[in-house]
Design an enzyme around this catalytic site. Structure first.
Site, PDB file in Angstrom:
ATOM      1  N   ALA A   1       0.906  -1.219  -0.029  1.00 24.58           N
ATOM      2  CA  ALA A   1       0.170   0.061   0.019  1.00 24.58           C
ATOM      3  C   ALA A   1       0.784   1.303   0.196  1.00 24.58           C
ATOM      4  O   ALA A   1       0.193   2.262   0.048  1.00 24.58           O
ATOM      5  CB  ALA A   1      -0.924   0.028   1.214  1.00 24.58           C
TER       6      ALA A   1
ATOM      7  N   ASN B   1       0.109  -2.373   8.254  1.00 24.84           N
ATOM      8  CA  ASN B   1       1.065  -3.330   8.060  1.00 24.84           C
ATOM      9  C   ASN B   1       2.054  -2.515   7.278  1.00 24.84           C
ATOM     10  O   ASN B   1       3.389  -3.124   7.126  1.00 24.84           O
ATOM     11  CB  ASN B   1       0.491  -4.715   7.128  1.00 24.84           C
TER      12      ASN B   1
ATOM     13  N   HIS C   1      -0.967   7.199   2.708  1.00 27.83           N
ATOM     14  CA  HIS C   1       0.120   7.217   3.353  1.00 27.83           C
ATOM     15  C   HIS C   1       1.030   8.102   3.083  1.00 27.83           C
ATOM     16  O   HIS C   1       1.481   8.415   1.631  1.00 27.83           O
ATOM     17  CB  HIS C   1       0.628   5.756   3.209  1.00 27.83           C
TER      18      HIS C   1
END
Length: 268
Positions: free
Chosen positions: A123, A189, A219
């Site tokens: 991600a 994660n 992110h």
């Protein structure tokens, strides 16, 4: 032709299987998927690969590489067995590697079996830059994760705030990667992957927000060191059925597989 297997057939496992079947993972053949119940309705469609609920049968399938897509508990249960049976391992539940003893055991088995453990970018972006920068001194790394409140349902965030009442961003966690990867095993994660690429779980700073003003999962990595400075932000469209994750995670796994058989490998 690389022979592959998948542990788990949830949203991510199914997408990874579809990418392999469509040829997006290169010269890879999906042989089998390990599931809890072989005859469940979700596995009724005709597939070119086998659904297997018997662990011994799955691990004795002469697979070159196995992708874990079933959560922290599954990784603890099966990771060592994957390596001991001679398969490479792709890990999606990276937060489980925050357990130092477990991680060291896996490294030992991988070296003994001459196999590798692969951790996709999944991600986030820029793990190649962080891993290269870590060859020198890195002074500071911070990860800032923002997701819509619906993505934090079923987590400790519900103990901190009434998620459905939020009208502005709310910081539900600030600390380090070791703790965040334990508190949010399905959602952060990325902090564990960043820690392994960079300066470790204790020194990687993490901020986590429930943000009702966004629809995507975002992110942002900020790092500074001998190499210079870097700030990388990504915005991922979440799965409707599983807003804690995004299709880019499965696509990242397909890229790892493609690298095995491609004559040119980019971005490592």
């Amino acid at each position: 032709m690389l022979k592959a297997g998948i542990i788990g057939y949830g949203t991510l496992g199914k997408t990874i299987a579809e990418l392999i079947e469509a040829g997006h993972a290169g010269e890879v053949e999906l042989k089998s998927v390990l599931v809890r119940r072989k005859n469940s309705a979700e596995h009724a469609d005709k597939q070119t690969f086998a659904f297997i609920s018997n662990e011994a049968e799955f691990f004795n399938g002469d697979l070159d590489i196995i992708i874990e897509a079933a959560g922290h508990q599954a990784l603890h249960m099966f990771a060592e067995k994957v390596l001991a049976n001679g398969s490479h391992l792709v890990v999606l539940s990276v937060g489980a590697l925050g357990d130092n003893i477990f991680f060291e055991q896996l490294q030992t088995v991988a070296m003994q079996q001459n196999r590798q453990i692969f951790i996709p970018s999944a991600a986030i972006a820029g793990l190649d830059r962080i891993a290269a920068g870590a060859l020198g001194e890195i002074e500071d790394i911070t990860l800032i994760t923002r997701k819509h409140p619906r993505s934090w349902k079923g987590t400790i965030a519900e103990e901190k705030v009434e998620l459905h009442t939020l009208t502005e961003p709310f910081c539900i966690y600030e600390g380090n990667a070791r703790e965040s990867s334990k508190l949010f095993p399905q959602s952060v994660n990325v902090s564990a992957a960043l820690s392994l690429a960079g300066i470790g779980f204790e020194d990687t700073k993490v901020k986590v927000y429930a943000d009702p003003t966004i629809q995507s999962n975002t992110h942002t990595i900020k790092a500074k060191g001998y190499f210079g400075e870097v700030e990388i932000s990504v915005s991922n469209i979440p799965y409707e059925e599983n807003p804690k994750s995004s299709p880019i995670v499965a696509m990242s796994v397909a890229k790892v597989l493609k690298n095995f058989t491609s004559p040119i490998v980019i971005g490592v």
